[in-house]
Design a protein around this motif. Sequence first.
Motif, PDB file in Angstrom:
ATOM      1  N   LYS A 106     -71.718  73.834  72.504  1.00  0.00           N
ATOM      2  CA  LYS A 106     -72.323  74.729  73.503  1.00  0.00           C
ATOM      3  C   LYS A 106     -72.505  76.131  72.951  1.00  0.00           C
ATOM      4  O   LYS A 106     -71.786  76.578  72.055  1.00  0.00           O
ATOM      5  N   VAL A 107     -73.489  76.810  73.525  1.00  0.00           N
ATOM      6  CA  VAL A 107     -73.784  78.186  73.148  1.00  0.00           C
ATOM      7  C   VAL A 107     -73.956  79.002  74.421  1.00  0.00           C
ATOM      8  O   VAL A 107     -74.254  78.465  75.492  1.00  0.00           O
ATOM      9  N   GLN A 108     -73.778  80.295  74.291  1.00  0.00           N
ATOM     10  CA  GLN A 108     -73.955  81.181  75.429  1.00  0.00           C
ATOM     11  C   GLN A 108     -75.403  81.629  75.511  1.00  0.00           C
ATOM     12  O   GLN A 108     -75.974  82.122  74.541  1.00  0.00           O
ATOM     13  N   VAL A 109     -76.011  81.444  76.671  1.00  0.00           N
ATOM     14  CA  VAL A 109     -77.376  81.890  76.927  1.00  0.00           C
ATOM     15  C   VAL A 109     -77.308  82.837  78.110  1.00  0.00           C
ATOM     16  O   VAL A 109     -77.088  82.430  79.244  1.00  0.00           O
ATOM     17  N   ASN A 110     -77.452  84.125  77.828  1.00  0.00           N
ATOM     18  CA  ASN A 110     -77.216  85.151  78.841  1.00  0.00           C
ATOM     19  C   ASN A 110     -75.807  84.967  79.408  1.00  0.00           C
ATOM     20  O   ASN A 110     -74.837  85.018  78.674  1.00  0.00           O
ATOM     21  N   ASP A 111     -75.687  84.703  80.688  1.00  0.00           N
ATOM     22  CA  ASP A 111     -74.357  84.599  81.282  1.00  0.00           C
ATOM     23  C   ASP A 111     -73.863  83.165  81.399  1.00  0.00           C
ATOM     24  O   ASP A 111     -72.794  82.922  81.980  1.00  0.00           O
ATOM     25  N   ASP A 112     -74.624  82.217  80.882  1.00  0.00           N
ATOM     26  CA  ASP A 112     -74.269  80.809  81.030  1.00  0.00           C
ATOM     27  C   ASP A 112     -73.978  80.167  79.683  1.00  0.00           C
ATOM     28  O   ASP A 112     -74.466  80.616  78.643  1.00  0.00           O
ATOM     29  N   LEU A 113     -73.206  79.093  79.739  1.00  0.00           N
ATOM     30  CA  LEU A 113     -73.001  78.251  78.573  1.00  0.00           C
ATOM     31  C   LEU A 113     -73.873  77.013  78.710  1.00  0.00           C
ATOM     32  O   LEU A 113     -73.970  76.424  79.786  1.00  0.00           O
ATOM     33  N   GLU A 114     -74.531  76.624  77.613  1.00  0.00           N
ATOM     34  CA  GLU A 114     -75.391  75.456  77.633  1.00  0.00           C
ATOM     35  C   GLU A 114     -75.105  74.584  76.419  1.00  0.00           C
ATOM     36  O   GLU A 114     -74.796  75.093  75.336  1.00  0.00           O
ATOM     37  N   PRO A 115     -75.201  73.253  76.592  1.00  0.00           N
ATOM     38  CA  PRO A 115     -75.069  72.385  75.421  1.00  0.00           C
ATOM     39  C   PRO A 115     -76.265  72.583  74.502  1.00  0.00           C
ATOM     40  O   PRO A 115     -77.336  73.016  74.949  1.00  0.00           O
TER      41      PRO A 115
END
Length: 411
Positions: free
Chosen positions: A217-226
């Motif tokens: 997972k990586v951080q995209v703005n304020d969210d974590l995404e796979p």
Amino acid sequence: MNVEELVRDSLREQASGIAPPRSGFADRILAVRRRRRARTLAAAAGATALVVAAAVGVPTLLDAGPDDGRGQGIHAVGGEVSDRGVLSHVDQSPPRDRIAVGDQVLAAYYTSKKVRQPNRDEIVERTYSVLNQETGRYEADDRWSFLAVAPGMRTAAVLERELPAPRIGLLDLRTGDVTRWIPLAQGVGGLFFSPDGSKLVATTYDKNPDRAYWSHKVQVNDDLEPQRVPCRTGFAVIDVATGEYDWHALPAFTDAGLGFGSGENLRFNTDGTLLYEPINMNPGVVYRDFAGKKVPVPANEAHVDLMFAPAGLSPDGKLVAGPFAGGVKTTATQVLDPRTGERVAKLRGQELLAWVDNERLIAWDIAPGGGEYENRLVLVGIGSKKTISLSGARTPKDHSSKRWEPIFARS
């Protein structure tokens, strides 16, 4: 339409860790953002947090111009787009009935959805709708994870639901039955036919290329995404008639040790003598021979860019579809000299998808009164002052049943 998308994998669906853009790449990203519902990610070298690229001016209004009752005007120097041979359904999105201009046919289309897994991984699954050539209607066929249509629209190559697939099916488009299976020792994740339909290039993977992993997972703005991980292993060029092939190793493109999504599906170049690999770094493409060796770009394909202008070369090879050429509140595309890159004509539209003949093209463009991502298929032409709408507008929502991607083929 592969770049399946950074831009058809990386931009539109899910990006992997991306190193700082090289010179010129930022402009390419901004151009795509004006035409596609895409997420652009950037990261500092060695950093793990990703952020959505800053907002840029995007076209939200249509240029004024003569209207044929179905579309809006284009910037050109005179003449008209002919409506000869046009079969349109402007009230349908996704289409239910056959759309075609001349012998260029919307042979199929697909929608996609994200399927959350128990471990928080995500898999993007496509559902294809294929033209029934007897009824003239599109019929959903949920058997396949990937489908490519051969020229002539008699055959499609298909992969079963579980990727990577151990075999390729040859689907009779008149009966809907698989007439033959071609087994491969390596799992397949993507397919494209050669321009004459005699060959297939199958891109192989050791994991599902449409899967994003929560463990990465990586951080995209304020969210974590796979995110997707590099998993391409190579490719095979297959003789369709015999099923014979040679497989060659070709790992996913990386730079400075950083991966860029699962790896792009290879496709044939314009004359079918080479393979074309889109990459999400300058120069944007690598040409290879059938053994995987890098080769120089053919002179007449120096300005072919299937990532930003999928139409490619005109049928006579004298013109090439160019990238977006609009402004903050206008849409426009361009046609170039394939050898020099000089602009020959400026047309309406957001993205040139397919040549109908040497003067007319099918494109995406914003629907009247719609926003940037509410686009519909249109017919545009060199030297014309109008467009002809071919379909209804897509929804702007990614991975929804109302947002579809076209697959064109000549009948």
